[in-house]
Write a protein that holds these residues in place. Structure first.
Motif, short mmCIF file in Angstrom:
data_model
loop_
_atom_site.label_atom_id
_atom_site.label_comp_id
_atom_site.label_asym_id
_atom_site.label_seq_id
_atom_site.Cartn_x
_atom_site.Cartn_y
_atom_site.Cartn_z
N LYS A 129 0.82 -1.22 0.09
CA LYS A 129 0.21 -0.02 0.08
C LYS A 129 0.80 1.24 -0.05
O LYS A 129 0.63 2.25 -0.65
CB LYS A 129 -0.80 0.08 1.08
N ILE A 130 1.95 1.25 0.76
CA ILE A 130 2.92 2.35 0.94
C ILE A 130 3.45 2.62 -0.51
O ILE A 130 3.66 3.75 -0.95
CB ILE A 130 4.06 2.16 1.81
N LYS A 131 4.01 1.47 -1.27
CA LYS A 131 4.76 1.60 -2.44
C LYS A 131 3.69 2.23 -3.61
O LYS A 131 3.99 2.94 -4.39
CB LYS A 131 5.20 0.34 -2.85
N ALA A 132 2.54 1.64 -3.50
CA ALA A 132 1.30 2.16 -4.26
C ALA A 132 1.15 3.40 -4.34
O ALA A 132 0.99 4.24 -5.50
CB ALA A 132 0.16 1.05 -4.24
N ALA A 133 0.70 3.88 -2.81
CA ALA A 133 0.48 5.30 -2.64
C ALA A 133 1.67 6.39 -3.23
O ALA A 133 1.44 7.23 -3.78
CB ALA A 133 0.32 5.47 -1.32
N PHE A 134 2.84 5.89 -2.84
CA PHE A 134 3.88 6.64 -3.37
C PHE A 134 4.16 6.75 -4.84
O PHE A 134 4.38 7.88 -5.49
CB PHE A 134 5.48 5.93 -2.70
N GLN B 29 -2.30 8.81 1.62
CA GLN B 29 -2.48 8.26 0.74
C GLN B 29 -2.84 6.57 0.69
O GLN B 29 -3.64 6.12 0.23
CB GLN B 29 -1.70 8.58 -0.62
N ALA B 30 -1.86 6.11 1.52
CA ALA B 30 -2.00 4.80 1.66
C ALA B 30 -2.73 4.11 2.89
O ALA B 30 -2.96 3.23 3.00
CB ALA B 30 -0.55 4.14 2.20
N GLU B 31 -3.31 5.33 3.55
CA GLU B 31 -4.35 5.09 4.72
C GLU B 31 -3.93 4.34 5.74
O GLU B 31 -4.51 3.29 6.28
CB GLU B 31 -5.62 4.61 4.03
N ILE B 32 -2.75 4.48 6.08
CA ILE B 32 -2.06 3.95 7.13
C ILE B 32 -1.61 5.05 8.31
O ILE B 32 -1.42 6.26 7.75
CB ILE B 32 -0.70 3.08 6.88
N ASN B 33 -0.89 4.51 9.52
CA ASN B 33 -0.54 5.46 10.35
C ASN B 33 0.85 5.85 10.23
O ASN B 33 1.83 5.08 9.46
CB ASN B 33 -0.80 5.34 11.70
N ARG B 34 1.45 7.02 10.54
CA ARG B 34 2.84 7.33 10.20
C ARG B 34 3.88 6.24 10.73
O ARG B 34 4.91 5.84 10.21
CB ARG B 34 3.18 8.72 11.06
N GLY B 35 3.35 5.55 12.24
CA GLY B 35 4.34 4.57 12.57
C GLY B 35 4.43 3.36 11.81
O GLY B 35 5.44 2.70 11.84
#
Length: 179
Positions: free
Chosen positions: A9-14, A34-40
């Motif tokens: 999800k992080i890679k796709a958002a990036f 964008q990834a709908e995750i938290n910073r941590g």
């Protein structure tokens, strides 16, 4: 399990962000939003956006290397016909990532590394041209079509682009141009 799913999800958002923003302006806050995750969760995987970009580049080059190694072409070809189709399918499926890496300003050396992969797989037969220039001509033709296709958001079909890439073989017709 959520953490394992967060890396893609992080890679796709990036990659998606890189299609609209230059790398320098993208923040970790934008990526996590964008990834709908938290910073941590982001920091569990990456120290910063540079580490993310480096991993994305490395993984993409690894996939491209597998394709170019497994589908080596014949004389004066970069890839076999099947290899060209495999590569084009990979590029289309991963176009956001490829567009980001080639045009998003993450790593200026990505295009050079991709070119180097192609250069190492060319099988050259006898030619009236010096081999170093023949290699460069074949790769330049191949890369320019791929780059334009990606810039056009893979608008044309894989079959159309494969046909264009096939014309880059240094065929007898090309040899006659240099006599």
């Amino acid at each position: 399990m959520k953490i394992a799913c967060s890396k893609p999800k992080i890679k796709a958002a990036f990659a998606a962000l890189l299609t609209t923003e230059p790398f320098e302006k993208i923040t970790v806050a934008q990526i996590v939003s964008q990834a709908e995750i938290n910073r941590g969760t982001f920091y569990l995987h990456y120290s910063d956006k540079y580490a993310l970009a480096e991993e994305l580049s490395h993984e993409t080059l690894q996939q491209l290397s597998e394709i170019t190694t497994n589908y080596t072409g014949g004389d004066n070809q970069l890839l076999s016909t099947e290899g060209i189709h495999q590569l084009l399918h990979y590029l289309r499926e991963n176009r956001n990532t490829l567009q980001a890496l080639l045009f998003g300003g993450t790593d200026r050396s990505f295009g050079d590394a991709f070119k180097a992969l192609l250069l190492q797989n060319i099988q050259i037969n006898e030619s009236p041209l010096p081999e170093i220039y023949l290699r460069e001509m074949l790769v330049a033709h191949f890369m320019s079509i791929i780059i334009l296709w990606l810039k056009r958001n893979t608008k044309e079909s894989i079959a159309e682009i494969a046909d264009l890439l096939e014309t880059g073989r240094m065929s007898d017709e090309w040899h006659h141009l240099y006599h």
